[in-house]
Design a protein around this motif. Sequence first.
Motif, PDB file in Angstrom:
ATOM      1  N   VAL A 165      20.497  -4.652   6.999  1.00 50.11           N
ATOM      2  CA  VAL A 165      19.099  -4.947   6.639  1.00 50.11           C
ATOM      3  C   VAL A 165      19.015  -5.854   5.406  1.00 50.11           C
ATOM      4  O   VAL A 165      19.785  -5.703   4.454  1.00 50.11           O
ATOM      5  CB  VAL A 165      18.349  -3.624   6.325  1.00 50.11           C
ATOM      6  CG1 VAL A 165      16.913  -3.899   5.888  1.00 50.11           C
ATOM      7  CG2 VAL A 165      18.364  -2.689   7.538  1.00 50.11           C
ATOM      8  N   VAL A 166      18.042  -6.756   5.453  1.00 47.68           N
ATOM      9  CA  VAL A 166      17.588  -7.461   4.236  1.00 47.68           C
ATOM     10  C   VAL A 166      16.106  -7.166   4.106  1.00 47.68           C
ATOM     11  O   VAL A 166      15.325  -7.499   5.005  1.00 47.68           O
ATOM     12  CB  VAL A 166      17.805  -8.990   4.323  1.00 47.68           C
ATOM     13  CG1 VAL A 166      17.259  -9.670   3.064  1.00 47.68           C
ATOM     14  CG2 VAL A 166      19.272  -9.314   4.532  1.00 47.68           C
ATOM     15  N   ILE A 167      15.735  -6.529   3.014  1.00 49.93           N
ATOM     16  CA  ILE A 167      14.317  -6.199   2.818  1.00 49.93           C
ATOM     17  C   ILE A 167      13.718  -7.113   1.767  1.00 49.93           C
ATOM     18  O   ILE A 167      14.353  -7.414   0.751  1.00 49.93           O
ATOM     19  CB  ILE A 167      14.126  -4.704   2.440  1.00 49.93           C
ATOM     20  CG1 ILE A 167      12.630  -4.375   2.351  1.00 49.93           C
ATOM     21  CG2 ILE A 167      14.836  -4.315   1.158  1.00 49.93           C
ATOM     22  CD1 ILE A 167      12.327  -2.887   2.278  1.00 49.93           C
ATOM     23  N   LYS A 168      12.466  -7.548   2.059  1.00 46.82           N
ATOM     24  CA  LYS A 168      11.691  -8.311   1.080  1.00 46.82           C
ATOM     25  C   LYS A 168      10.363  -7.593   0.867  1.00 46.82           C
ATOM     26  O   LYS A 168       9.493  -7.607   1.725  1.00 46.82           O
ATOM     27  CB  LYS A 168      11.425  -9.737   1.563  1.00 46.82           C
ATOM     28  CG  LYS A 168      10.895 -10.622   0.453  1.00 46.82           C
ATOM     29  CD  LYS A 168       9.977 -11.725   0.917  1.00 46.82           C
ATOM     30  CE  LYS A 168       8.618 -11.228   1.280  1.00 46.82           C
ATOM     31  NZ  LYS A 168       7.822 -10.724   0.158  1.00 46.82           N
ATOM     32  N   PRO A 169      10.205  -6.918  -0.275  1.00 45.07           N
ATOM     33  CA  PRO A 169       8.954  -6.193  -0.516  1.00 45.07           C
ATOM     34  C   PRO A 169       7.832  -7.131  -0.949  1.00 45.07           C
ATOM     35  O   PRO A 169       8.074  -8.283  -1.303  1.00 45.07           O
ATOM     36  CB  PRO A 169       9.326  -5.236  -1.653  1.00 45.07           C
ATOM     37  CG  PRO A 169      10.449  -5.909  -2.377  1.00 45.07           C
ATOM     38  CD  PRO A 169      11.187  -6.748  -1.353  1.00 45.07           C
ATOM     39  N   SER A 170       6.622  -6.615  -0.944  1.00 42.16           N
ATOM     40  CA  SER A 170       5.470  -7.388  -1.418  1.00 42.16           C
ATOM     41  C   SER A 170       5.642  -7.718  -2.899  1.00 42.16           C
ATOM     42  O   SER A 170       6.086  -6.875  -3.682  1.00 42.16           O
ATOM     43  CB  SER A 170       4.194  -6.571  -1.232  1.00 42.16           C
ATOM     44  OG  SER A 170       3.141  -7.154  -1.990  1.00 42.16           O
ATOM     45  N   ASN A 225       0.814  -1.234   0.000  1.00 45.04           N
ATOM     46  CA  ASN A 225       0.000   0.000   0.000  1.00 45.04           C
ATOM     47  C   ASN A 225       0.846   1.283   0.000  1.00 45.04           C
ATOM     48  O   ASN A 225       0.548   2.226  -0.727  1.00 45.04           O
ATOM     49  CB  ASN A 225      -0.984  -0.015   1.166  1.00 45.04           C
ATOM     50  CG  ASN A 225      -0.327  -0.247   2.502  1.00 45.04           C
ATOM     51  OD1 ASN A 225       0.823  -0.652   2.584  1.00 45.04           O
ATOM     52  ND2 ASN A 225      -1.066   0.007   3.573  1.00 45.04           N
ATOM     53  N   TRP A 226       1.893   1.324   0.835  1.00 41.54           N
ATOM     54  CA  TRP A 226       2.841   2.446   0.868  1.00 41.54           C
ATOM     55  C   TRP A 226       4.236   1.826   0.833  1.00 41.54           C
ATOM     56  O   TRP A 226       4.994   1.910   1.822  1.00 41.54           O
ATOM     57  CB  TRP A 226       2.659   3.283   2.153  1.00 41.54           C
ATOM     58  CG  TRP A 226       1.350   3.987   2.269  1.00 41.54           C
ATOM     59  CD1 TRP A 226       0.202   3.505   2.821  1.00 41.54           C
ATOM     60  CD2 TRP A 226       1.034   5.315   1.816  1.00 41.54           C
ATOM     61  NE1 TRP A 226      -0.797   4.445   2.738  1.00 41.54           N
ATOM     62  CE2 TRP A 226      -0.315   5.570   2.132  1.00 41.54           C
ATOM     63  CE3 TRP A 226       1.772   6.324   1.180  1.00 41.54           C
ATOM     64  CZ2 TRP A 226      -0.957   6.771   1.840  1.00 41.54           C
ATOM     65  CZ3 TRP A 226       1.138   7.525   0.893  1.00 41.54           C
ATOM     66  CH2 TRP A 226      -0.216   7.736   1.208  1.00 41.54           C
ATOM     67  N   PRO A 227       4.588   1.184  -0.260  1.00 44.42           N
ATOM     68  CA  PRO A 227       5.784   0.331  -0.240  1.00 44.42           C
ATOM     69  C   PRO A 227       7.073   1.076   0.086  1.00 44.42           C
ATOM     70  O   PRO A 227       7.911   0.548   0.833  1.00 44.42           O
ATOM     71  CB  PRO A 227       5.847  -0.250  -1.655  1.00 44.42           C
ATOM     72  CG  PRO A 227       4.727   0.304  -2.425  1.00 44.42           C
ATOM     73  CD  PRO A 227       3.885   1.171  -1.551  1.00 44.42           C
ATOM     74  N   LEU A 228       7.241   2.262  -0.438  1.00 47.04           N
ATOM     75  CA  LEU A 228       8.517   2.961  -0.225  1.00 47.04           C
ATOM     76  C   LEU A 228       8.569   3.634   1.142  1.00 47.04           C
ATOM     77  O   LEU A 228       9.576   3.576   1.849  1.00 47.04           O
ATOM     78  CB  LEU A 228       8.747   3.999  -1.331  1.00 47.04           C
ATOM     79  CG  LEU A 228       8.872   3.407  -2.740  1.00 47.04           C
ATOM     80  CD1 LEU A 228       9.250   4.485  -3.740  1.00 47.04           C
ATOM     81  CD2 LEU A 228       9.870   2.270  -2.783  1.00 47.04           C
TER      82      LEU A 228
END
Length: 468
Positions: A167-172, A147-150
């Motif tokens: 950090v390790v980020i995994k977005p939708s 919805n507000w990914p960034l």
Amino acid sequence: MTAFAMTIDGQPITPSETFDVINPATGGLAGKCPAGSAEDVNAAVAAAKAAFDEWSQQSDETRRQACRDMARVLGENAEELARLLTTEQGKPLGGLGSRFELGGCQAWAANTAELELPVEVVKDDNEGRIEIHRKPLGVVASITPWNWPLMIAIWHIAPAIRAGNTVVIKPSPYTPLSTLRMVEILNTVLPAGVLNAVTGPDSIGPVLTSHPDVAKVTFTGSTETGKKVMANAAGTLKRLTLELGGNDAGIVLPDTDPKQVAEGIFWGAFINSGQTCACMKRLYVHDSIYDEVCTALVDFASRIPMGDGMDENNVLGPVQNAMQFEKVRELVEDAKANGARVLLGGEAPQGDGYFYPITLLADVTDGMRIVDEEQFGPVLPIIRYTDVEDALTRANSSSMGLGGSVWSKNIDDAAALALRLESGSAWVNSHGGLHPNAPFGGVKQSGIGTEFGVDGLKEFTAIQTLHR
Ligand code: NDP
């Protein structure tokens, strides 16, 4: 078409497999996303773990400067990121859409740079001195929604890095592309391995959230998935911040001027086409002004243009994905079948994209699915009440507790009632506004922990108490 890459140890990684990301305004292709694997997750965690040794030893000033640099490069690349965000998320470029979201990213990164975490002295006398030190945790896994990914990614990344974590980020998978590009941009001002991004099938989320070398998971998304993340994290007792769903109520007191509050109520409910965790999801209006409030809301809402976010004239965009569109449609149909009166919208149009019209429903009651469940779309049920205490009881009778609002000419009365809402945030005569120094989080099943400001920063640290 632009090729997108994961970032692991500062390097672009492009597996041979990809999956399609859909533009919700057209139903066409927004881009192809790298389909990473469990091995990629392992490599990203290993890179973050290796980078932690050095990053955690950097001076506070170095990490502060990193946040300032992140804010700067976000600003320099804001228009590119905003366009990509609109293409995959659907929100309009202007208004409270993609450019607004990029502005929020810069503001939060810049503000995080200025937060202070001094050593606290508990006692300092002839017997000795006791100090509280704040130390980074290690590798932080960040899982973000569509919805507000960034903005949500920056809410996770900036305090984690400022506190000395990696950090390790995994977005939708619905909106991964803008995050991948943002991580590439942020890597131009960060040492390799400090910030990594992986994308792939649904199976990689649990690999990340149960990874033994991940010290903390910060997750924003649905309550159901939050529970799974918590279970996954239990194996190695990871620290957790969970920012989950909400079913925020607004209560309009009888002294309110309907015309004055219509605009604020509208945006409290419909920002991002209602796809915001702390949007108003149900509105309780006193019987004496019920019809006037309904009329004022219809009047304001019917002037709001919705359409393809790339068209600068539109201020609301589509529902982000087919699953969510179907959920919204189903809840409205259920409400209509149970006696709700459609004041505006209420019919899903034919055509391309996942456009669900702005919908206002009257004569709705507690017990209907549209009131009891989080619709997460451009629909507001308006519920009549006669007794304020009863309205408060109904507002609080949810398993969720993210936000809530009270609307009145009398600010003190409204504030007193707002303090009785069972919610992490409460607003008077507005709904959903956030500030980088104002703690934000849910009570009950809306989450665990706090984001923003010094309280949020502390969540990325562990206390070490020094007795000397
Ligand atoms: P989810 O909570 O399922 O997904 C959010 C993120 O979690 C995604 O990155 C998803 O990626 C990941 N994820 C899902 N399952 C796991 C798991 N077991 N372990 C680790 N990560 C996981 O949200 P949905 O997109 O499915 O939306 C469902 C509902 O959630 C919506 O209808 C809405 O009500 C609510 N929602 C709330 C949001 C909020 O801000 N509070 C934001 C978005 C949705 P993947 O699917 O690839 O695993």
